[in-house]
Write a protein that holds these residues in place. Structure first.
Motif, mmCIF file in Angstrom:
data_model
loop_
_atom_site.group_PDB
_atom_site.id
_atom_site.type_symbol
_atom_site.label_atom_id
_atom_site.label_comp_id
_atom_site.label_asym_id
_atom_site.label_seq_id
_atom_site.Cartn_x
_atom_site.Cartn_y
_atom_site.Cartn_z
ATOM 1 N N GLU A 191 1.024 11.694 -48.026
ATOM 2 C CA GLU A 191 0.418 11.187 -49.260
ATOM 3 C C GLU A 191 -1.000 11.718 -49.424
ATOM 4 O O GLU A 191 -1.364 12.227 -50.491
ATOM 5 N N SER A 192 -1.812 11.631 -48.391
ATOM 6 C CA SER A 192 -3.184 12.137 -48.460
ATOM 7 C C SER A 192 -3.188 13.652 -48.650
ATOM 8 O O SER A 192 -3.961 14.184 -49.450
ATOM 9 N N VAL A 242 -9.865 12.166 -45.807
ATOM 10 C CA VAL A 242 -8.822 12.944 -46.482
ATOM 11 C C VAL A 242 -8.156 13.829 -45.441
ATOM 12 O O VAL A 242 -8.825 14.463 -44.617
ATOM 13 N N TRP A 243 -6.825 13.862 -45.457
ATOM 14 C CA TRP A 243 -6.042 14.643 -44.500
ATOM 15 C C TRP A 243 -5.615 15.956 -45.158
ATOM 16 O O TRP A 243 -4.764 15.961 -46.045
ATOM 17 N N THR A 255 -2.015 14.256 -52.423
ATOM 18 C CA THR A 255 -2.870 13.756 -53.508
ATOM 19 C C THR A 255 -4.348 14.073 -53.340
ATOM 20 O O THR A 255 -5.106 14.012 -54.301
ATOM 21 N N ASP A 267 -0.354 12.764 -42.714
ATOM 22 C CA ASP A 267 -0.156 11.848 -43.837
ATOM 23 C C ASP A 267 0.181 12.668 -45.071
ATOM 24 O O ASP A 267 -0.699 13.280 -45.675
ATOM 25 N N GLN A 283 -6.254 12.129 -51.759
ATOM 26 C CA GLN A 283 -6.886 10.818 -51.612
ATOM 27 C C GLN A 283 -7.063 10.496 -50.127
ATOM 28 O O GLN A 283 -6.302 10.987 -49.294
ATOM 29 N N PRO A 284 -8.021 9.647 -49.778
ATOM 30 C CA PRO A 284 -8.201 9.276 -48.371
ATOM 31 C C PRO A 284 -6.939 8.610 -47.808
ATOM 32 O O PRO A 284 -6.238 7.882 -48.512
ATOM 33 N N THR A 285 -6.683 8.876 -46.546
ATOM 34 C CA THR A 285 -5.535 8.273 -45.876
ATOM 35 C C THR A 285 -5.820 6.810 -45.559
ATOM 36 O O THR A 285 -6.963 6.426 -45.359
ATOM 37 N N ARG A 286 -4.775 6.031 -45.503
ATOM 38 C CA ARG A 286 -4.920 4.639 -45.065
ATOM 39 C C ARG A 286 -4.553 4.509 -43.588
ATOM 40 O O ARG A 286 -4.591 3.440 -43.024
#
Length: 193
Positions: free
Chosen positions: A83-84, A44-45, A87, A81, A89-92
């Motif tokens: 998105e991370s 997670v970022w 949210t 990131d 959520q873990p980064t891709r």
């Protein structure tokens, strides 16, 4: 290294000395050796990151082991990131240092508080996010519409220093082509000026 960020801030907007000091107090400085990660896919970022020196890349690795570079970040650019960060959520994505780099990190909650308290900082970040969105839109258009030669010419026109600073296999991965195709395009481009 905060002096680099302070100069960046003062070139973008008007900040009082007290506001600068509050921003400085929230800053975490991290030195990242070459080839070391700022974040790895699956983590997670939780930060906004400002590059004070060096060069980072944001990329994914597909099932065949091929790298796909989405973004480079050099001095006075932001990395991370969104998105991370947004949210939780873990980064891709993987983000690592192409060169030894110094990064200024701002925890999500700290930065949110500073943005509420310092309108100039909020305006600067909103403008940065807007420019980032436009750059992503333009990059997507180029990826689906341009030939290999057009992609390379646009890259060199927009980022002339990158062509010398960033290894060619990374430039190829950023442009969505093989290293061989990039070599052919570079030869062709140099012949035609």
């Amino acid at each position: 290294m905060f002096a680099v960020f302070e100069k960046y801030l003062l070139n973008k907007a008007d900040f009082t000395p007290l506001e600068i000091e509050r921003i400085r107090a929230a800053t975490v400085v991290q030195t990242l050796p070459k080839r070391h990660y700022l974040v790895k896919a699956g983590e997670v970022w939780p930060y906004q990151a400002f590059v004070a020196s060096g060069c980072l890349r944001t990329y994914t690795v597909d099932e065949k082991g091929a790298e796909h570079i989405l973004h480079f970040a050099v001095e006075n650019w932001w990395a991370g990131d969104q998105e991370s960060l947004t949210t939780g959520q873990p980064t891709r994505y993987n983000i690592d240092a192409i060169e030894e780099s110094t990064i200024l990190l701002f925890k999500k909650e700290e930065l949110a508080r500073l943005r509420q308290e310092i309108p100039a900082l909020d305006g600067l970040i909103n403008a940065t996010l807007h420019r980032s969105f436009l750059a992503s839109q333009n990059r997507l258009h180029a990826a689906i519409s341009f030939s290999a030669e057009e992609k390379y010419r646009e890259f060199v026109a927009k980022f002339p220093a990158f062509a010398q600073r960033i290894p060619q296999h990374m430039v190829a991965a950023y442009l969505g082509m093989t290293t061989e195709t990039l070599s052919r395009v570079r030869r062709k481009t140099s012949l035609h000026g």
